[in-house]
Structure formats: C-alpha cells, structure tokens
Design a protein around this motif. Structure first.
Motif, PDB file in Angstrom:
ATOM      1  N   ASP A  24       4.565  16.238 -13.096  1.00 14.78           N
ATOM      2  CA  ASP A  24       4.907  15.381 -11.953  1.00 14.78           C
ATOM      3  C   ASP A  24       3.647  14.750 -11.349  1.00 14.78           C
ATOM      4  O   ASP A  24       3.611  13.558 -11.035  1.00 14.78           O
ATOM      5  CB  ASP A  24       5.652  16.174 -10.875  1.00 14.78           C
ATOM      6  N   GLN A  25       2.605  15.574 -11.192  1.00 17.71           N
ATOM      7  CA  GLN A  25       1.349  15.055 -10.647  1.00 17.71           C
ATOM      8  C   GLN A  25       0.745  14.001 -11.584  1.00 17.71           C
ATOM      9  O   GLN A  25       0.222  12.980 -11.131  1.00 17.71           O
ATOM     10  CB  GLN A  25       0.347  16.193 -10.429  1.00 17.71           C
ATOM     11  N   LYS A  26       0.835  14.265 -12.871  1.00 22.45           N
ATOM     12  CA  LYS A  26       0.325  13.318 -13.856  1.00 22.45           C
ATOM     13  C   LYS A  26       1.072  11.988 -13.730  1.00 22.45           C
ATOM     14  O   LYS A  26       0.449  10.914 -13.736  1.00 22.45           O
ATOM     15  CB  LYS A  26       0.496  13.902 -15.262  1.00 22.45           C
ATOM     16  N   GLN A  27       2.387  12.043 -13.580  1.00 17.78           N
ATOM     17  CA  GLN A  27       3.201  10.835 -13.427  1.00 17.78           C
ATOM     18  C   GLN A  27       2.843  10.107 -12.133  1.00 17.78           C
ATOM     19  O   GLN A  27       2.719   8.883 -12.117  1.00 17.78           O
ATOM     20  CB  GLN A  27       4.694  11.181 -13.456  1.00 17.78           C
ATOM     21  N   GLN A  28       2.656  10.858 -11.053  1.00 15.88           N
ATOM     22  CA  GLN A  28       2.280  10.253  -9.777  1.00 15.88           C
ATOM     23  C   GLN A  28       0.914   9.581  -9.876  1.00 15.88           C
ATOM     24  O   GLN A  28       0.714   8.472  -9.368  1.00 15.88           O
ATOM     25  CB  GLN A  28       2.257  11.307  -8.666  1.00 15.88           C
ATOM     26  N   LEU A  29      -0.034  10.249 -10.515  1.00 15.12           N
ATOM     27  CA  LEU A  29      -1.365   9.667 -10.697  1.00 15.12           C
ATOM     28  C   LEU A  29      -1.292   8.396 -11.550  1.00 15.12           C
ATOM     29  O   LEU A  29      -1.969   7.403 -11.261  1.00 15.12           O
ATOM     30  CB  LEU A  29      -2.314  10.679 -11.339  1.00 15.12           C
ATOM     31  N   ASN A  34      -1.582   2.563 -11.718  1.00 10.58           N
ATOM     32  CA  ASN A  34      -0.995   1.242 -11.991  1.00 10.58           C
ATOM     33  C   ASN A  34      -0.933   0.392 -10.725  1.00 10.58           C
ATOM     34  O   ASN A  34      -1.220  -0.807 -10.767  1.00 10.58           O
ATOM     35  CB  ASN A  34       0.397   1.380 -12.610  1.00 10.58           C
ATOM     36  N   LYS A  35      -0.566   1.006  -9.586  1.00 11.84           N
ATOM     37  CA  LYS A  35      -0.536   0.265  -8.324  1.00 11.84           C
ATOM     38  C   LYS A  35      -1.941  -0.203  -7.950  1.00 11.84           C
ATOM     39  O   LYS A  35      -2.127  -1.346  -7.524  1.00 11.84           O
ATOM     40  CB  LYS A  35       0.021   1.145  -7.204  1.00 11.84           C
ATOM     41  N   ASP A  36      -2.912   0.700  -8.090  1.00 13.29           N
ATOM     42  CA  ASP A  36      -4.297   0.352  -7.749  1.00 13.29           C
ATOM     43  C   ASP A  36      -4.826  -0.762  -8.655  1.00 13.29           C
ATOM     44  O   ASP A  36      -5.507  -1.682  -8.183  1.00 13.29           O
ATOM     45  CB  ASP A  36      -5.207   1.581  -7.846  1.00 13.29           C
ATOM     46  N   LEU A  37      -4.497  -0.689  -9.934  1.00  8.86           N
ATOM     47  CA  LEU A  37      -4.939  -1.735 -10.866  1.00  8.86           C
ATOM     48  C   LEU A  37      -4.280  -3.074 -10.548  1.00  8.86           C
ATOM     49  O   LEU A  37      -4.926  -4.124 -10.595  1.00  8.86           O
ATOM     50  CB  LEU A  37      -4.639  -1.328 -12.315  1.00  8.86           C
ATOM     51  N   ALA A  38      -2.997  -3.039 -10.197  1.00  7.12           N
ATOM     52  CA  ALA A  38      -2.292  -4.273  -9.839  1.00  7.12           C
ATOM     53  C   ALA A  38      -2.895  -4.869  -8.567  1.00  7.12           C
ATOM     54  O   ALA A  38      -3.096  -6.091  -8.471  1.00  7.12           O
ATOM     55  CB  ALA A  38      -0.804  -4.000  -9.643  1.00  7.12           C
ATOM     56  N   LYS A  39      -3.212  -4.017  -7.588  1.00  6.63           N
ATOM     57  CA  LYS A  39      -3.827  -4.500  -6.353  1.00  6.63           C
ATOM     58  C   LYS A  39      -5.213  -5.066  -6.638  1.00  6.63           C
ATOM     59  O   LYS A  39      -5.579  -6.127  -6.124  1.00  6.63           O
ATOM     60  CB  LYS A  39      -3.924  -3.380  -5.326  1.00  6.63           C
ATOM     61  N   LEU A  40      -5.991  -4.377  -7.459  1.00  6.83           N
ATOM     62  CA  LEU A  40      -7.322  -4.861  -7.816  1.00  6.83           C
ATOM     63  C   LEU A  40      -7.229  -6.214  -8.512  1.00  6.83           C
ATOM     64  O   LEU A  40      -7.972  -7.149  -8.198  1.00  6.83           O
ATOM     65  CB  LEU A  40      -8.032  -3.844  -8.716  1.00  6.83           C
ATOM     66  N   ASP A  41      -6.300  -6.324  -9.445  1.00  3.94           N
ATOM     67  CA  ASP A  41      -6.097  -7.589 -10.160  1.00  3.94           C
ATOM     68  C   ASP A  41      -5.714  -8.702  -9.187  1.00  3.94           C
ATOM     69  O   ASP A  41      -6.247  -9.809  -9.246  1.00  3.94           O
ATOM     70  CB  ASP A  41      -5.016  -7.409 -11.230  1.00  3.94           C
ATOM     71  N   SER A  42      -4.814  -8.394  -8.278  1.00  4.83           N
ATOM     72  CA  SER A  42      -4.379  -9.366  -7.275  1.00  4.83           C
ATOM     73  C   SER A  42      -5.542  -9.765  -6.371  1.00  4.83           C
ATOM     74  O   SER A  42      -5.729 -10.949  -6.067  1.00  4.83           O
ATOM     75  CB  SER A  42      -3.245  -8.770  -6.448  1.00  4.83           C
ATOM     76  N   ASP A  43      -6.331  -8.786  -5.941  1.00  3.35           N
ATOM     77  CA  ASP A  43      -7.484  -9.073  -5.078  1.00  3.35           C
ATOM     78  C   ASP A  43      -8.510  -9.942  -5.804  1.00  3.35           C
ATOM     79  O   ASP A  43      -9.059 -10.875  -5.216  1.00  3.35           O
ATOM     80  CB  ASP A  43      -8.151  -7.775  -4.619  1.00  3.35           C
TER      81      ASP A  43
END
Length: 103
Positions: A24-29, A34-43
């Motif tokens: 579960d922790q692995k899935q959350q990480l 993925n969210k952080d990468l998408a935000k970085l890409d957007s930024d």
C-alpha cells in the motif's frame, strides 16, 4: 506443538500484514511520485511559456525601437534632401538645362 503452529501462524499473519502495508505504501509513493512529476512538468511548461512570452515582448519592443529609429533617420534624410533641393533648386535646373542645350 499446537502452540508452535499458532505462533508460526501469527508470524505469517503479521508478515502478510506487513507486506500488505508495504505494498500500500509503495502504491501511495508511486501515485505521489506521478503527481509530483506531473506538477513539475506543468510548472516547467508554465515557466517556459512565461519566459518565451517575456522574450517575445522584449523582441517586439526592440523591433519597435528600431522601426522608430529608422523612421526618424528617413525623415531626417528626407528633410536634408528637401533643404538641398530648396537651396540649390535654381542651380540644379540651370545645370540640367545647360546639359540639354549642349547636346
């Protein structure tokens, strides 16, 4: 013997629980990554677009300054030519007339 089996069963249950939590922790990480990468890409895209817009505005301002400088220079040249024409008009006409008559 039964006690040992119970202890082993408990150990297996705890190990399964630990593995499930780890999964579960692995899935959350993974999802957070993925969210952080998408935000970085957007930024990065937004920052790049902002820089491009700023550079384009700067170029347009530079082009406008050059255009105005060229217009001013052309106006000065035209004024100079007009002054020369006004000042030397009669002399130029006489010179052209003299050349025509000589032919």
């Amino acid at each position: 013997m039964e006690k040992v089996i119970n202890v082993l069963s408990e150990i297996e249950d705890k190990a399964t629980t630990i593995l499930d939590r780890t999964q579960d922790q692995k899935q959350q990480l993974y999802e957070q990554l993925n969210k952080d990468l998408a935000k970085l890409d957007s930024d990065i895209k937004a920052d790049t677009a902002s820089k491009i817009d700023r550079m384009q505005e700067d170029m347009e301002q530079d082009i406008e300054k050059e255009r105005l400088a060229l217009i001013s220079d052309c106006q000065k040249q035209l004024a100079s030519l007009q002054q020369t024409f006004d000042k030397d008009h009669n002399a130029l006409v006489n010179k052209v007339f003299a050349q025509i008559i000589e032919v």
